[in-house]
Write an enzyme that holds these catalytic residues in place. Structure first.
Site, PDB file in Angstrom:
ATOM      1  CB  ALA A  76      -1.334  -0.317   1.335  1.00 31.30           C
ATOM      2  N   GLY A  77       1.681   1.154   0.655  1.00 36.59           N
ATOM      3  CA  GLY A  77       2.516   2.531   0.915  1.00 36.59           C
ATOM      4  C   GLY A  77       3.677   2.489  -0.052  1.00 36.59           C
ATOM      5  NE  ARG A 363      -6.241 -18.194   4.667  1.00 34.95           N
ATOM      6  CZ  ARG A 363      -5.920 -17.554   4.693  1.00 34.95           C
ATOM      7  NH1 ARG A 363      -6.490 -16.046   5.182  1.00 34.95           N
ATOM      8  NH2 ARG A 363      -5.198 -18.042   3.047  1.00 34.95           N
ATOM      9  CG  HIS A 438      -2.130 -15.464   8.008  1.00 37.60           C
ATOM     10  ND1 HIS A 438      -0.360 -15.186   8.238  1.00 37.60           N
ATOM     11  CD2 HIS A 438      -2.505 -15.114   7.001  1.00 37.60           C
ATOM     12  CE1 HIS A 438      -0.351 -15.255   6.762  1.00 37.60           C
ATOM     13  NE2 HIS A 438      -1.871 -15.520   6.218  1.00 37.60           N
ATOM     14  NE  ARG A 472      -5.858 -10.998   4.967  1.00 34.93           N
ATOM     15  CZ  ARG A 472      -5.644 -12.182   3.944  1.00 34.93           C
ATOM     16  NH1 ARG A 472      -5.621 -12.535   2.233  1.00 34.93           N
ATOM     17  NH2 ARG A 472      -5.107 -12.552   4.394  1.00 34.93           N
ATOM     18  CG  LEU A 478      -0.701  -9.806  -2.032  1.00 32.19           C
ATOM     19  CD1 LEU A 478       0.249 -11.733  -2.204  1.00 32.19           C
ATOM     20  CD2 LEU A 478       0.223  -9.813  -0.894  1.00 32.19           C
TER      21      LEU A 478
END
Lengths: 674, 211, 247
Positions: A76-77, A363, A438, A472, A478
């Site tokens: 992101a940065g 998960r 995670h 998520r 990503l």
């Protein structure tokens, strides 16, 4: 996905929630609902296009006069620094690592989703949107998620143009795989190192701008305070980690892309340096922290081997495609060689409880089930604390079916990694796995423009809360990082910067001086306590509390207990921590002290948030909210909202602001994997 | 380094081949030595080609030594603080001894030219105008042969890595297979050339090559 | 396990350093090498001595932050990063010497921490493909042959740790540079800048003070990602082509 409802985005399909329970009573103060989310209305497919048109432009000649600070150089940065640099803004990029290339995005293994529909298997922007909202258990903001799905295709184009070596088929075109249980093949990948390749792409693009003079990289610098002047974010106070110098950096806008805070649990798959400090400093300056309790716990990690353990290593989820998960039926078998335990004494518990999905349940379900069998005393591997934390992931059936070569071809690098870490050969002895923290879905609250409630403070990537809801999907982190960095932020930040350049402020401005002084005092405070315990020992203890009481399963009593324990620990930390060395040199203990101090405060807020949310959704499981069969039970009528917490002072109850989640393009459903 | 190195490899290959003429006896060897001076006549003057070759070799030598000195200097400057402990586990002995090996060969070259070309020193005190006799007299002297063999060992090492390294530097080893072939070429060149050169002195010392 | 550790201690870039000897008991063979150093640091702090500074971050072998010359070998005796090296690779009673990467282009910052920003500057000099955000064509409009894409990926796995420089008797960074040149040069998108890239990167490499390559091969042996030596050959080939073409 079939739906009778109109999903165009023109009609509201949900009702505003009304919370009737109040578990966290006394721990917080109710506040006003969140104001403007800037989420556009209208046809969902047209919202982003229209919004981009409505956002104002910045004259190219003005851009170099506008200073942009970006904290963090992950996907992101780094992507944002490159893109804003290319556009001609004057960018200052900060990272605590010795190079921008080392940000923890680099460790992502699996892949990146994009609705390219190259396989012609029915994928579309809407379907990716749908899967992401559903995967997040209907706790994300739909306009943001739709936009994410929409720009996903541009990300792949951009990365390929930069030279990211994605996997290709024999015709030289891009290959895709299906990932994380979705039914379409939309995941682009570069073997098991997709994060690395994407990050190197962003890093190279950023370094190109460093050479061009539009981006200045401040490596080994840590942001320790946000400068807010007249209600606007105007810069940061950073410490040069090599010289120890406290530096003031002023700007027209500040972007936090500082990643997630999973390290509050001490043991996680995060990098050792990953921390919440940048975000937490902003939170203390008024930025809301949203849904901090949403934590993703990954079921397939290498278990803890002893007290020395410093981090946990993720093993790709793909292992569950061929491995069978089991524990002994009888606790007395747990220290036996697993190969000596006969078939009838093994409990393939996922296959038993979830016959339809078996070892491929989501998960959170796989993680929780592992916790339960270990809590029952049927865990395997070394004793850690008072019980064994591990379950078998057994490939013997798959090796019989596919041959050793077949398994080698698919998983050889993972098997090697496992053997390197544990010293056991998984071709011969079943692997041992255990869940580990995670990713965190929670983060600083942002509006549709990715701007926090502080003007001029933008937050991107894992550091914000916006796109994943309560859980998520695989290969979506990503996607979100790069979507924010390459395509969303550059288009939203310009609307804010169109009002700039803002009045110049001097370093002597009282608010700037105050920010700087507070940092200097804090550094001196750490060095002067001179107590008896190391920073790491506090971090470990905090992590233990968080894992036990705010981990895979949370209960009202446990969370209350945890809050008390954290408060005690925090008080002890500030009177008894020992930080050696000086402020004016590379001092890794001093760096850690600041991070752990912030984790202590965050941990308490996470517990309060978890206590308030008396429902089970995504990565958040409350023992009090489950079906008769022990499955997660959501309460949309009470909790279909974003909990945005406002800091109200040290040892003061935080203020809860709610943002009701409104769905117009998707119907809420209770999930079931039975 | 690579370009001048390859010129040297070709040169020593031819030189070694010429030396083997010594096995053919005095006439064979001396005719060959004389032929070197008359190649290209009458187009070229006597010793014309020889001087062309000498010029190329001298230029190559200057380039080779100068490049080596630069690399050596850079290497020293790149690590002024040495390791207390350093293990080399993935490189050949030859690759790590190129510099001192090169110096050894250079010193030998000076002696060699004094011995056979410029100075024409006959250690046995015999004639120096007959190349074959000069050769036999020299290598019948044990310490000349020892110097010569030591130099050939240094040359073998130098060629072993030098052949591979020049191919790598010229960009001909872009795959594992090509690299393997280049390494094999290093062995072949080293054994053939250094071995070939060693035959004449050894056979002379043991009296096989004689007047 | 009981170990004797000889560790380079140096207060800052200006100070002169020295190896200092520490005894460490109770080391488990399941510890990673860095966890062993964590234990040492807890012990040192208990004794009021400042902990040993060392670089590390992801601890799963991918970020490239960790370094360490362990008994004369970059990242120690196994083909992996220091963070993935475990104590079972050592024996009880062993004496282990731990030094920072030694390279004048990587000055020591403190103890075992070095400054590798020279690598960033090499990348900034040309290790990229110029593709502004938003200007990219549809990804599948340019196919890339699979074998070339695979070679590109294999060498793109470089983590920029600097082990190649540390191991190289010449202190050269040719393997690092060659990996990037090969990665970008194998892809169709990398062609337009192929000539200038190699020339600029080599110039920056030399300006940083790295040594010249003499193809010794220690770099490839030390590389935790097993980047092969042929990337240096590729670098040389590209450089030759570029110079011939007047770059």
């Amino acid at each position: 996905m079939a739906s009778n409802a109109d999903v165009s985005g023109l009609t509201v399909l949900t009702q505003a929630p009304t919370q009737t329970s109040d578990d966290a009573h006394g721990y917080y103060t109710p506040g006003e609902p969140v104001g403007d989310t800037k989420a556009p209305a209208g046809l969902i497919a047209e919202r982003w296009t229209k919004h981009k048109m409505d956002n104002r432009l910045v004259n190219p000649a003005n851009r170099r006069k506008l200073d942009v600070i970006i904290v963090g150089t992950g996907l992101a940065g780094g992507a944002a620094a490159a893109t804003l640099g290319e556009a001609g803004y004057n960018v200052k990029s900060f990272c605590y690592q010795d190079s921008p290339r080392r940000a923890h995005s680099i460790a992502a293994q699996g892949g990146i989703n994009a609705a390219k529909n190259y396989k012609e298997d029915g994928d579309s922007t809407y379907r990716l949107f749908y899967d992401t909202v559903k995967g997040g258990d209907y706790r994300s903001r739909e306009s943001n998620v739709y936009r994410l799905a929409e720009v996903s295709v541009n990300i792949i184009d951009q990365c390929v143009a930069q030279g990211v070596p994605f996997a290709r088929d024999y015709g030289g075109l891009l290959d895709n795989r299906s990932f994380g249980g979705v039914q379409v093949s939309r995941t682009f990948y570069a073997r098991g190192q997709t994060g690395q390749q994407l990050l190197i792409g962003a890093y190279q693009a950023m370094e190109r701008q460093v050479a061009a003079g539009t981006v200045t990289a401040y490596t080994r610098h840590e942001m320790l305070e946000l400068i807010v002047v007249d209600g606007k974010a105007r810069g940061i106070i950073a410490r040069d980690l090599v010289t120890g110098e406290i530096e003031t950096h002023l700007a027209d806008v500040v972007v936090l892309a500082s990643g997630g805070y999973g390290n509050v649990f001490y043991l996680s798959t995060n990098a050792m340096g990953s921390n919440v400090t940048a975000a937490w400093r902003a939170h203390r300056k008024g930025a809301y922290m949203a849904n901090p309790c949403y934590t993703q716990i990954h079921p397939t990690c290498i278990p803890v081997s002893g007290d020395h353990q410093s981090k946990l290593t993720l093993m790709s989820e793909s292992l569950r495609n061929d491995g069978r998960i089991w524990v002994p039926k009888n606790a007395e078998d747990c220290d036996k060689d697993p190969r000596d335990i006969p078939e009838e004494d093994r409990d393939y518990y996922l296959e038993r409880i979830y016959p339809a999905f078996g070892n491929l349940v989501p998960r959170d379900i796989a993680s929780r089930a592992a916790k339960y069998v270990c809590d029952e005393g049927r865990g395997v591997g070394p004793m850690v604390g008072d019980f064994r934390r591990g379950v078998y992931l057994d490939f013997s059936a798959a090796i019989e079916r596919l041959g050793r070569d077949g398994i080698e071809e698919k998983y050889d690098n993972l098997f090697d990694m496992y053997e390197r870490i544990t010293g056991e050969n998984p071709y011969e002895v079943p692997m041992r796995i255990y869940p580990a923290v995670h990713y965190v879905m929670g983060g600083l609250w942002v509006d549709y423009d990715l701007q926090s409630n502080i003007d001029g403070l933008f937050v991107t990537g894992e550091a914000n809360f916006s796109d994943h809801g309560a859980n998520r999907l695989g290969a979506s982190a990503l996607m979100q990082g790069l979507a924010d960095g390459y395509f969303v932020l550059p288009n939203t930040i310009r609307d804010y910067l169109a009002d700039g350049p803002f009045d110049k402020i001097e370093e002597s401005h009282p608010d700037v001086v105050a920010a700087r002084t507070s940092v200097e005092e804090r550094v001196q405070k750490f060095l002067s306590i001179n107590g008896n315990r190391t920073v790491d020992s506090y971090h470990k203890e905090l992590g233990h509390i968080m894992w036990e009481y705010c981990g895979m399963e949370r209960s009202e009593d446990g969370l209350r207990k945890a809050i008390d324990m954290i408060r005690e620990l925090k008080a002890d930390f500030w009177t008894n921590v020992k930080v050696l060395g000086t402020a004016d040199s590379l001092n890794q203990s001093l760096e850690k002290a600041g991070r752990v101090a912030d984790f202590l405060e965050l941990g308490e807020l996470m517990c309060i948030d978890a206590l308030n949310r008396r429902e089970s959704c995504g990565g958040h499981f409350r023992a009090e909210s489950q079906t008769d069969e022990g499955e997660a039970l959501r309460h949309d009528d009470e909790f279909a909202y974003v909990a945005a917490w406002e800091f109200s002072g040290d040892n003061e109850a935080p203020v809860l602001h709610k943002e009701d989640l409104v769905y117009t393009a998707i119907e809420m459903k209770q999930r079931s994997y039975k | 380094m690579a370009g001048s190195g390859i010129i040297f490899i070709l040169f020593v290959l031819l030189h070694m081949y010429g030396n083997l003429k010594a096995f053919g006896g005095e006439t064979s060897f001396n005719v060959y030595a004389e032929h070197l001076r008359t190649i290209g006549e009458p187009m070229l003057p006597r010793e014309g080609l020889l001087w062309v070759i000498r010029a190329v070799l001298i230029v190559s030598l200057v380039v080779h030594v100068w490049s080596a000195a630069q690399l050596w200097k850079r290497s020293n400057a790149a690590r002024t603080q040495k390791y207390a402990v350093k293990k080399n586990t993935h490189s050949s002995f030859s690759s790590r001894t190129m510099r001192w090996g090169g110096v050894t060969i250079l010193l030998f070259l000076i002696w060699h030219l004094i011995n056979f070309t410029i100075g024409k020193v006959n250690p046995a005190g015999g004639p120096t105008n007959n190349p074959y006799e000069l050769l036999v007299d020299s290598f019948s002297t044990w310490w000349v042969t020892v110097i010569y063999l030591v130099a050939m060992a240094a040359l073998a090492l130098h060629l072993h890595h030098g052949t591979f390294s020049s191919l790598q530097t010229l960009g001909f080893t872009n795959s594992a297979a090509a690299r393997k072939r280049a390494r094999a070429a290093g062995w072949v060149v080293a054994v053939v050339i250094a071995g070939g050169f060693s035959l004449v002195p050894l056979f002379t010392l043991f009296g096989v090559i004689d007047y | 396990m009981r170990l004797t550790l000889k560790i380079w201690r140096q207060a800052d870039a200006q100070a002169s350093g020295a190896l200092k000897t520490y005894d460490l008991d109770g080391v488990s063979e399941d510890m990673s090498f860095l966890e062993m150093l964590d234990v040492l640091n807890e012990q040192l702090q208990g004794q009021g001595e400042e902990p040993v500074a060392f670089d590390h971050d992801c601890r799963e072998g991918i970020c490239g932050t960790c370094s360490l010359m362990i008994d004369g070998q970059a990242h120690g005796p196994e083909v992996t990063t220091t963070c993935q090296l475990h104590m079972r690779s050592f024996r009880d009673g062993q004496t282990i010497t731990i030094e920072p990467w030694r390279s004048d282009a990587f000055p020591v910052v403190r103890d075992l921490v070095v400054d590798r920003s020279a690598f960033d500057r090499i990348i900034a000099s040309g290790g990229f493909i110029s593709a502004n955000t938003g200007s990219a064509p549809e990804a599948n409009s340019v196919p890339a042959p699979r074998d070339k894409a695979m070679r590109a990926f294999n060498v793109a796995t470089c983590i920029g740790c600097g082990a190649c420089v540390a191991a190289c008797p010449n202190g050269s960074a040719s393997l690092f540079m060659g990996a990037k040149i090969t990665h970008l040069g194998e892809l169709p998108q990398g062609q337009p800048e192929r000539g200038t890239r190699v020339v600029d990167m080599v110039a920056q490499h030399d300006a940083e003070g790295f040594g010249g390559c003499t193809n010794i091969g220690e770099c490839a042996g030390a590389c935790p990602k097993e980047i092969p030596l042929d990337v240096i050959s590729q670098l040389n080939k590209d450089l030759r082509t570029a110079l011939r073409n007047g770059h």
